[in-house]
Design a protein around this motif. Structure first.
Motif, short mmCIF file in Angstrom:
data_model
loop_
_atom_site.label_atom_id
_atom_site.label_comp_id
_atom_site.label_asym_id
_atom_site.label_seq_id
_atom_site.Cartn_x
_atom_site.Cartn_y
_atom_site.Cartn_z
N ALA A 92 0.86 -1.19 0.00
CA ALA A 92 0.00 0.00 0.00
C ALA A 92 0.89 1.23 0.00
N ALA A 93 0.66 2.13 -0.94
CA ALA A 93 1.51 3.32 -1.09
C ALA A 93 1.49 4.17 0.17
N ASP A 94 0.37 4.24 0.86
CA ASP A 94 0.30 5.10 2.05
C ASP A 94 0.95 4.50 3.28
N GLN A 101 9.50 3.37 -2.72
CA GLN A 101 8.43 3.27 -3.70
C GLN A 101 8.88 3.57 -5.12
N ALA A 102 8.24 2.87 -6.04
CA ALA A 102 8.30 3.20 -7.47
C ALA A 102 6.85 3.21 -7.94
N VAL A 110 5.20 -0.20 -6.19
CA VAL A 110 6.19 -1.24 -6.38
C VAL A 110 7.29 -0.95 -5.36
N VAL A 111 7.71 -1.97 -4.63
CA VAL A 111 8.64 -1.80 -3.53
C VAL A 111 10.06 -2.12 -3.98
N ASP A 112 10.98 -1.26 -3.59
CA ASP A 112 12.40 -1.46 -3.88
C ASP A 112 12.98 -2.48 -2.90
N LEU A 113 13.06 -3.73 -3.33
CA LEU A 113 13.56 -4.80 -2.46
C LEU A 113 15.08 -4.78 -2.30
#
Length: 191
Positions: A92-94, A101-102, A110-113
């Motif tokens: 969730a972006a929030d 975030q991307a 989209v999460v920067d792993l």
């Protein structure tokens, strides 16, 4: 009904998917990669289309992957048959720091792993092994052939609840014939 009556009953133009929409596999789609699946769309443009299957558990676990500690509570899903040696994470972006975030879809990031950020564990993180992808024009041809039905998706479809129950949950809220698909058995012909 004569042929002139049939002409008046033309099927509406199929909806063009957008990031955040869900592709619902039609019951007639028997490809085992997509049988009774929901694909959350992340891209649909002149370069092609991509998304992740949101209702398929994965044989992989978080322990199998080298992930940052903040990803330890993630749920791992089989994202699709393309690049099954890759992973993509959504949250969730929030609820996610901006530096992780991307661009994703409405309400989803989209999460920067690869980030070694020092953040507490992120609840609701979904990791997808592989993805679903189509070359330019391929997805629209499949939609025109009635292999897929495009519906509005929500962040909750991706991030909340059990992945296996999402099929029925997404379909039950539809206002057209796809609502009836929610009760279909896995192999209708065997019933």
């Amino acid at each position: 009904m004569d042929s002139s009556g049939l002409e008046k009953m033309r099927r509406p133009q199929p909806r063009v998917p957008r990031p955040g929409d869900i592709l619902v596999a039609a019951p007639s789609l028997v490809d085992p990669n997509f049988r009774k699946c929901l694909v959350f769309m992340l891209q649909h443009d002149d370069d092609g289309s991509a998304g992740v299957i949101i209702n398929r558990p994965s044989r992989h676990t978080v322990a199998d992957m080298q992930l940052p500690q903040w990803a330890a509570r993630a749920t791992v899903l089989a994202g699709g048959p393309v690049a099954e040696d890759s992973v993509l994470a959504l949250a969730a972006a929030d609820r996610l720091p901006e530096y992780l975030q991307a661009a994703g879809a409405p309400g989803i990031a989209v999460v920067d792993l690869d980030s070694e950020a020092d953040v507490p564990p992120i609840d609701g993180l979904r990791i997808f092994v592989g993805y679903a992808g189509w070359s330019e024009g391929q997805l629209m041809a499949e939609i025109a052939r009635d292999d897929w039905h495009v519906v509005a998706g929500t962040a909750d479809d991706v991030l909340l609840g059990d992945a296996e129950s999402s099929w029925s949950r997404v379909l039950r809220r539809q206002r057209d014939h796809t609502r009836l698909w929610s009760t279909l058995p896995m192999l209708p012909a065997a019933n």
